[in-house]
Design a protein around this motif. Structure first.
Motif, short mmCIF file in Angstrom:
data_model
loop_
_atom_site.label_atom_id
_atom_site.label_comp_id
_atom_site.label_asym_id
_atom_site.label_seq_id
_atom_site.Cartn_x
_atom_site.Cartn_y
_atom_site.Cartn_z
N SER A 187 58.90 2.03 46.25
CA SER A 187 58.06 2.21 45.05
C SER A 187 58.34 3.41 44.45
CB SER A 187 56.71 2.03 45.49
OG SER A 187 56.44 0.61 45.91
N SER A 188 57.79 3.71 43.17
CA SER A 188 57.88 5.08 42.79
C SER A 188 57.63 6.12 43.78
CB SER A 188 56.93 5.21 41.49
OG SER A 188 57.20 4.03 40.51
N LEU A 189 56.59 6.11 44.49
CA LEU A 189 56.46 6.97 45.49
C LEU A 189 56.15 5.99 46.79
CD1 LEU A 189 55.75 9.72 46.73
CD2 LEU A 189 53.31 9.39 45.93
N THR A 190 56.84 6.25 47.63
CA THR A 190 56.52 5.74 49.36
C THR A 190 56.59 6.81 50.20
OG1 THR A 190 58.07 3.71 48.41
CG2 THR A 190 57.49 4.12 50.89
N VAL A 191 55.23 6.39 50.90
CA VAL A 191 54.98 7.62 51.99
C VAL A 191 54.84 6.83 53.30
CG1 VAL A 191 53.00 9.32 52.57
CG2 VAL A 191 53.42 8.91 50.38
N ASN A 192 55.64 7.20 54.25
CA ASN A 192 55.96 6.53 55.57
C ASN A 192 55.16 7.66 56.51
OD1 ASN A 192 56.36 5.33 57.93
ND2 ASN A 192 58.37 6.11 58.01
N GLY A 193 53.69 7.64 56.32
CA GLY A 193 52.86 8.50 57.19
C GLY A 193 51.72 8.59 56.45
N SER A 194 50.64 9.62 56.98
CA SER A 194 49.38 9.71 56.59
C SER A 194 49.43 10.28 54.97
CB SER A 194 48.62 10.32 57.42
OG SER A 194 49.09 11.84 57.36
N PHE A 195 48.40 10.15 54.54
CA PHE A 195 48.06 10.49 52.96
C PHE A 195 46.64 11.18 53.05
CE2 PHE A 195 45.81 9.69 49.04
CZ PHE A 195 46.59 10.30 48.07
N ALA A 196 46.59 12.36 52.29
CA ALA A 196 45.01 13.05 52.33
C ALA A 196 45.01 13.53 50.74
CB ALA A 196 45.43 14.33 53.27
N ALA A 197 43.78 13.65 50.27
CA ALA A 197 43.46 13.85 48.97
C ALA A 197 41.89 14.70 49.20
CB ALA A 197 43.37 12.82 48.29
N THR A 198 41.89 15.30 48.17
CA THR A 198 40.49 16.13 48.24
C THR A 198 39.26 15.59 48.68
OG1 THR A 198 41.56 17.50 46.49
CG2 THR A 198 39.20 17.83 46.96
N TYR A 199 38.69 16.04 49.60
CA TYR A 199 37.39 15.70 50.13
C TYR A 199 36.17 16.86 49.90
CZ TYR A 199 33.58 14.16 52.99
OH TYR A 199 32.29 13.69 53.71
N ARG A 200 35.20 16.32 49.07
CA ARG A 200 34.14 17.37 48.56
C ARG A 200 32.87 17.06 48.91
NH1 ARG A 200 32.17 19.82 43.47
NH2 ARG A 200 32.74 17.95 42.33
N ILE A 201 31.88 17.73 49.44
CA ILE A 201 30.56 17.21 49.42
C ILE A 201 29.97 18.34 48.50
CG2 ILE A 201 28.55 17.54 51.12
CD1 ILE A 201 30.49 17.30 53.53
N VAL A 202 28.92 17.56 47.75
CA VAL A 202 28.02 18.33 46.72
C VAL A 202 26.71 18.04 47.21
CG1 VAL A 202 29.59 18.33 45.30
CG2 VAL A 202 28.02 16.44 45.33
N THR A 203 25.59 18.95 46.66
CA THR A 203 24.11 18.81 46.98
C THR A 203 23.56 18.82 45.84
OG1 THR A 203 24.24 20.99 47.57
CG2 THR A 203 24.61 19.51 49.40
#
Length: 313
Positions: free
Chosen positions: A35-51
Protein backbone atom coordinates in the motif's frame (compact mmCIF):
# COMPACT_ATOMS: atom_id res chain seq x y z
CA UNK A 1 11.02 12.51 -4.40
CA UNK A 2 14.56 11.10 -4.53
CA UNK A 3 15.73 13.51 -1.84
CA UNK A 4 12.75 12.60 0.34
CA UNK A 5 13.49 8.89 0.03
CA UNK A 6 17.17 9.45 0.84
CA UNK A 7 16.14 11.41 3.91
CA UNK A 8 13.74 8.65 5.00
CA UNK A 9 16.47 6.06 4.47
CA UNK A 10 18.84 8.17 6.57
CA UNK A 11 16.30 8.37 9.38
CA UNK A 12 15.66 4.66 9.14
CA UNK A 13 19.33 3.87 9.52
CA UNK A 14 19.65 6.30 12.38
CA UNK A 15 16.74 4.67 14.25
CA UNK A 16 17.65 1.07 13.29
CA UNK A 17 14.39 0.42 11.38
CA UNK A 18 13.85 -0.87 7.88
CA UNK A 19 12.18 1.48 5.40
CA UNK A 20 11.58 0.36 1.82
CA UNK A 21 9.92 1.93 -1.19
CA UNK A 22 8.77 0.50 -4.50
CA UNK A 23 6.52 1.94 -7.19
CA UNK A 24 5.75 4.89 -4.91
CA UNK A 25 4.85 2.75 -1.90
CA UNK A 26 6.55 3.26 1.48
CA UNK A 27 7.07 0.46 3.97
CA UNK A 28 8.26 0.45 7.55
CA UNK A 29 9.87 -2.84 8.65
CA UNK A 30 8.79 -4.52 5.41
CA UNK A 31 10.65 -5.03 2.13
CA UNK A 32 7.49 -5.24 0.01
CA UNK A 33 4.95 -2.56 0.96
CA UNK A 34 1.69 -3.30 -0.82
CA UNK A 35 0.00 0.00 0.00
CA UNK A 36 1.03 3.62 -0.21
CA UNK A 37 2.15 3.23 3.41
CA UNK A 38 2.65 -0.16 5.02
CA UNK A 39 3.71 -0.37 8.67
CA UNK A 40 4.85 -3.75 9.95
CA UNK A 41 4.66 -2.82 13.61
CA UNK A 42 2.85 -0.56 16.02
CA UNK A 43 1.36 2.80 15.16
CA UNK A 44 1.06 5.86 17.38
CA UNK A 45 -0.64 9.22 16.97
CA UNK A 46 -1.36 12.18 19.21
CA UNK A 47 -3.34 11.47 22.39
CA UNK A 48 -4.64 14.55 24.19
CA UNK A 49 -6.80 15.02 27.28
CA UNK A 50 -8.80 18.24 27.59
CA UNK A 51 -11.00 19.45 30.42
CA UNK A 52 -12.61 22.52 28.85
CA UNK A 53 -13.99 23.70 25.51
CA UNK A 54 -11.28 24.17 22.87
CA UNK A 55 -10.45 24.03 19.17
CA UNK A 56 -9.21 20.86 17.47
CA UNK A 57 -6.03 21.42 15.48
CA UNK A 58 -3.93 19.85 12.73
CA UNK A 59 -1.79 17.99 15.27
CA UNK A 60 -4.74 16.37 17.05
CA UNK A 61 -5.84 12.78 16.43
CA UNK A 62 -7.42 11.22 19.55
CA UNK A 63 -8.92 13.62 22.08
CA UNK A 64 -10.37 12.57 25.44
CA UNK A 65 -12.73 15.02 27.13
CA UNK A 66 -12.71 14.81 30.92
CA UNK A 67 -14.29 18.10 31.93
CA UNK A 68 -16.37 18.79 35.02
CA UNK A 69 -18.83 20.85 32.96
CA UNK A 70 -20.40 20.45 29.53
CA UNK A 71 -17.86 21.22 26.82
CA UNK A 72 -17.56 21.97 23.09
CA UNK A 73 -14.70 20.85 20.84
CA UNK A 74 -14.69 22.70 17.53
CA UNK A 75 -13.39 21.04 14.37
CA UNK A 76 -10.99 22.98 12.11
CA UNK A 77 -12.39 25.03 9.24
CA UNK A 78 -12.19 23.59 5.73
CA UNK A 79 -9.32 24.64 3.45
CA UNK A 80 -9.77 25.18 -0.27
CA UNK A 81 -6.95 24.16 -2.64
CA UNK A 82 -3.46 23.56 -1.26
CA UNK A 83 -3.65 22.18 2.27
CA UNK A 84 -7.11 20.66 1.92
CA UNK A 85 -7.26 17.86 4.48
CA UNK A 86 -9.74 15.47 2.84
CA UNK A 87 -9.58 12.12 4.61
CA UNK A 88 -8.25 13.49 7.89
CA UNK A 89 -9.75 11.58 10.82
CA UNK A 90 -10.45 12.59 14.39
CA UNK A 91 -11.37 10.37 17.33
CA UNK A 92 -13.15 11.62 20.45
CA UNK A 93 -13.98 9.94 23.75
CA UNK A 94 -16.04 11.47 26.54
CA UNK A 95 -14.29 10.11 29.63
CA UNK A 96 -15.99 12.51 32.04
CA UNK A 97 -19.47 12.77 33.46
CA UNK A 98 -20.70 15.77 31.46
CA UNK A 99 -21.95 16.16 27.90
CA UNK A 100 -19.45 16.72 25.11
CA UNK A 101 -20.45 18.51 21.89
CA UNK A 102 -18.42 18.18 18.69
CA UNK A 103 -19.09 21.25 16.54
CA UNK A 104 -18.21 22.04 12.93
CA UNK A 105 -16.62 25.41 12.24
CA UNK A 106 -18.76 28.38 11.26
CA UNK A 107 -21.60 27.40 8.91
CA UNK A 108 -20.07 24.01 8.07
CA UNK A 109 -22.04 20.86 8.87
CA UNK A 110 -21.53 17.26 9.94
CA UNK A 111 -23.20 14.52 7.90
CA UNK A 112 -24.77 12.34 10.59
CA UNK A 113 -26.87 10.22 8.16
CA UNK A 114 -30.14 11.47 9.64
CA UNK A 115 -32.06 10.67 6.38
CA UNK A 116 -33.00 14.33 5.86
CA UNK A 117 -30.10 14.89 3.47
CA UNK A 118 -29.03 17.89 5.55
CA UNK A 119 -26.15 17.77 7.99
CA UNK A 120 -26.12 19.12 11.51
CA UNK A 121 -23.91 21.85 12.99
CA UNK A 122 -22.92 19.68 15.95
CA UNK A 123 -23.24 16.22 17.45
CA UNK A 124 -23.50 15.17 21.09
CA UNK A 125 -21.18 12.62 22.70
CA UNK A 126 -22.67 11.53 26.07
CA UNK A 127 -20.48 10.35 28.94
CA UNK A 128 -18.81 7.04 28.11
CA UNK A 129 -19.35 7.44 24.36
CA UNK A 130 -16.86 7.58 21.47
CA UNK A 131 -17.17 9.42 18.13
CA UNK A 132 -15.15 8.98 14.92
CA UNK A 133 -15.25 11.60 12.14
CA UNK A 134 -13.58 11.96 8.73
CA UNK A 135 -13.16 15.07 6.62
CA UNK A 136 -14.91 14.97 3.23
CA UNK A 137 -12.65 17.50 1.50
CA UNK A 138 -15.56 19.83 0.74
CA UNK A 139 -15.37 23.48 1.68
CA UNK A 140 -19.06 24.24 2.34
CA UNK A 141 -22.12 22.39 3.58
CA UNK A 142 -21.35 18.96 5.03
CA UNK A 143 -17.57 19.06 5.36
CA UNK A 144 -17.36 16.22 7.91
CA UNK A 145 -18.83 12.74 7.95
CA UNK A 146 -19.77 11.01 11.20
CA UNK A 147 -18.52 7.43 10.87
CA UNK A 148 -19.47 6.08 14.28
CA UNK A 149 -20.89 6.97 17.67
CA UNK A 150 -20.77 4.16 20.18
CA UNK A 151 -20.68 3.38 23.87
CA UNK A 152 -17.92 1.69 25.80
CA UNK A 153 -20.61 -0.54 27.29
CA UNK A 154 -22.32 -3.19 25.20
CA UNK A 155 -25.63 -2.11 26.72
CA UNK A 156 -25.89 1.71 26.93
CA UNK A 157 -27.80 3.27 29.77
CA UNK A 158 -31.35 4.31 28.95
CA UNK A 159 -30.71 8.05 28.96
CA UNK A 160 -27.86 8.08 26.47
CA UNK A 161 -29.74 8.15 23.19
CA UNK A 162 -33.38 9.02 23.73
CA UNK A 163 -35.47 10.07 26.66
CA UNK A 164 -36.91 7.00 28.30
CA UNK A 165 -39.29 6.49 31.21
CA UNK A 166 -40.76 3.41 32.78
CA UNK A 167 -42.85 2.57 35.80
CA UNK A 168 -43.78 -0.84 37.13
CA UNK A 169 -46.09 -1.75 40.00
CA UNK A 170 -45.89 -4.88 42.08
CA UNK A 171 -49.13 -5.41 43.99
CA UNK A 172 -50.94 -2.09 44.38
CA UNK A 173 -54.56 -2.15 43.19
CA UNK A 174 -56.17 1.06 42.02
CA UNK A 175 -59.92 1.40 42.63
CA UNK A 176 -61.74 2.86 39.65
CA UNK A 177 -65.31 4.09 39.03
CA UNK A 178 -67.33 1.59 37.01
CA UNK A 179 -69.57 2.57 34.10
CA UNK A 180 -73.22 2.32 35.14
CA UNK A 181 -74.90 4.24 32.35
CA UNK A 182 -74.51 4.81 28.62
CA UNK A 183 -71.46 7.09 28.97
CA UNK A 184 -68.26 5.13 29.56
CA UNK A 185 -66.31 6.24 32.60
CA UNK A 186 -62.56 6.42 31.90
CA UNK A 187 -59.97 6.50 34.70
CA UNK A 188 -56.27 7.38 34.39
CA UNK A 189 -54.03 4.65 35.78
CA UNK A 190 -51.43 5.82 38.28
CA UNK A 191 -48.10 4.37 39.47
CA UNK A 192 -47.49 5.07 43.12
CA UNK A 193 -45.67 1.86 43.94
CA UNK A 194 -42.87 -0.25 42.46
CA UNK A 195 -39.87 0.36 40.23
CA UNK A 196 -39.44 3.64 38.41
CA UNK A 197 -36.98 4.79 35.75
CA UNK A 198 -37.72 8.39 34.91
CA UNK A 199 -35.20 10.16 32.69
CA UNK A 200 -35.85 13.89 32.68
CA UNK A 201 -38.89 13.39 34.93
CA UNK A 202 -41.09 13.04 31.84
CA UNK A 203 -43.37 10.51 33.53
CA UNK A 204 -45.67 11.88 36.25
CA UNK A 205 -46.34 8.79 38.37
CA UNK A 206 -48.98 10.59 40.43
CA UNK A 207 -51.16 11.20 37.35
CA UNK A 208 -49.84 8.40 35.12
CA UNK A 209 -49.01 10.81 32.27
CA UNK A 210 -45.97 10.52 29.98
CA UNK A 211 -45.14 14.08 28.84
CA UNK A 212 -43.13 14.75 25.69
CA UNK A 213 -40.05 16.88 26.49
CA UNK A 214 -39.63 17.81 22.79
CA UNK A 215 -41.56 17.50 19.53
CA UNK A 216 -41.18 14.08 17.93
CA UNK A 217 -42.40 10.52 17.50
CA UNK A 218 -42.71 8.36 20.60
CA UNK A 219 -43.31 4.69 21.34
CA UNK A 220 -45.67 4.18 24.28
CA UNK A 221 -46.43 0.77 25.78
CA UNK A 222 -48.66 -0.16 28.69
CA UNK A 223 -50.10 -3.26 30.32
CA UNK A 224 -52.56 -3.77 33.17
CA UNK A 225 -54.54 -6.46 34.97
CA UNK A 226 -58.24 -6.01 35.73
CA UNK A 227 -58.70 -7.79 39.06
CA UNK A 228 -61.91 -7.82 41.16
CA UNK A 229 -60.73 -10.49 43.57
CA UNK A 230 -60.73 -7.99 46.45
CA UNK A 231 -64.01 -6.26 45.57
CA UNK A 232 -66.91 -7.34 47.78
CA UNK A 233 -68.74 -10.22 46.13
CA UNK A 234 -66.02 -10.54 43.46
CA UNK A 235 -68.25 -9.23 40.66
CA UNK A 236 -67.40 -10.25 37.11
CA UNK A 237 -66.90 -7.80 34.26
CA UNK A 238 -69.58 -7.33 31.64
CA UNK A 239 -66.82 -5.70 29.64
CA UNK A 240 -63.52 -3.94 30.31
CA UNK A 241 -61.22 -1.93 28.10
CA UNK A 242 -57.66 -0.60 28.39
CA UNK A 243 -56.63 2.55 26.49
CA UNK A 244 -53.75 4.79 25.59
CA UNK A 245 -55.17 8.33 25.59
CA UNK A 246 -53.53 11.48 24.26
CA UNK A 247 -53.91 14.60 26.43
CA UNK A 248 -56.31 12.91 28.86
CA UNK A 249 -56.55 15.96 31.10
CA UNK A 250 -58.22 18.01 28.34
CA UNK A 251 -59.60 15.39 25.93
CA UNK A 252 -60.23 12.11 27.78
CA UNK A 253 -61.86 10.58 24.70
CA UNK A 254 -58.85 11.13 22.45
CA UNK A 255 -57.88 7.47 22.50
CA UNK A 256 -54.93 6.20 20.48
CA UNK A 257 -55.55 2.48 20.87
CA UNK A 258 -57.66 0.12 22.99
CA UNK A 259 -57.78 -3.49 24.19
CA UNK A 260 -61.34 -4.73 24.76
CA UNK A 261 -62.70 -7.80 26.63
CA UNK A 262 -66.30 -9.04 26.88
CA UNK A 263 -67.44 -11.13 29.89
CA UNK A 264 -63.93 -12.11 31.03
CA UNK A 265 -64.96 -13.05 34.58
CA UNK A 266 -63.28 -11.33 37.52
CA UNK A 267 -59.86 -11.14 35.80
CA UNK A 268 -58.74 -9.68 32.47
CA UNK A 269 -55.36 -8.60 31.16
CA UNK A 270 -54.70 -5.85 28.66
CA UNK A 271 -51.74 -4.69 26.58
CA UNK A 272 -51.71 -1.48 24.53
CA UNK A 273 -48.97 0.16 22.44
CA UNK A 274 -48.77 2.95 19.92
CA UNK A 275 -46.36 5.13 17.98
CA UNK A 276 -47.58 8.70 18.21
CA UNK A 277 -46.34 12.17 17.27
CA UNK A 278 -46.37 14.48 20.26
CA UNK A 279 -45.68 18.17 20.43
CA UNK A 280 -43.65 19.38 23.39
CA UNK A 281 -45.58 18.97 26.67
CA UNK A 282 -48.36 16.84 25.15
CA UNK A 283 -49.13 13.73 27.19
CA UNK A 284 -50.11 10.10 26.84
CA UNK A 285 -51.91 8.25 29.66
CA UNK A 286 -52.97 4.67 30.14
CA UNK A 287 -56.64 4.57 31.13
CA UNK A 288 -59.32 1.98 31.80
CA UNK A 289 -63.11 1.65 31.70
CA UNK A 290 -65.33 -1.23 32.79
CA UNK A 291 -68.88 -2.29 33.55
CA UNK A 292 -69.76 -4.95 36.11
CA UNK A 293 -72.39 -7.64 35.60
CA UNK A 294 -73.67 -6.93 39.09
CA UNK A 295 -74.21 -3.28 38.30
CA UNK A 296 -71.65 -2.36 40.93
CA UNK A 297 -69.99 1.05 41.07
CA UNK A 298 -66.32 0.07 41.56
CA UNK A 299 -63.68 -2.23 40.09
CA UNK A 300 -59.93 -2.56 40.52
CA UNK A 301 -56.91 -2.49 38.24
CA UNK A 302 -53.39 -3.60 38.98
CA UNK A 303 -51.09 -1.66 36.64
CA UNK A 304 -48.06 -3.74 35.74
CA UNK A 305 -46.03 -1.41 33.55
CA UNK A 306 -45.85 1.57 31.24
CA UNK A 307 -42.92 2.90 29.28
CA UNK A 308 -42.31 5.56 26.68
CA UNK A 309 -39.33 6.65 24.63
CA UNK A 310 -38.57 8.92 21.72
CA UNK A 311 -37.78 7.17 18.46
CA UNK A 312 -37.48 10.06 15.97
CA UNK A 313 -37.69 13.82 15.61
Amino acid sequence: MKKKMLFIAFLAGFNCILVNAQVGNVGVNTVSPGSSLTVNGSFAATYRIVTASSAIGANDYYTAYNGTADGILTLPAAISGTGNFAGRTYHFKNTGGKTLTISAAGSELIDDQNVTGVGVPAITVPPGYYAFLVNKGTTAGTTWELVLVSSSNSMPSVNQAYLFSSAQQNAFKQTCIATTGSAWQKTEIKYNQGMEINTGNVLDVSSGRFKAPTDGYYMIYGSAQFDNSEISGQPGFTWCVLYLVKNFVTTPNNQLVQNFHTNPGIFASGIVSAVVHLNKDETVSMASAAQLNSGGAQYQVTATSIYGYKIAN
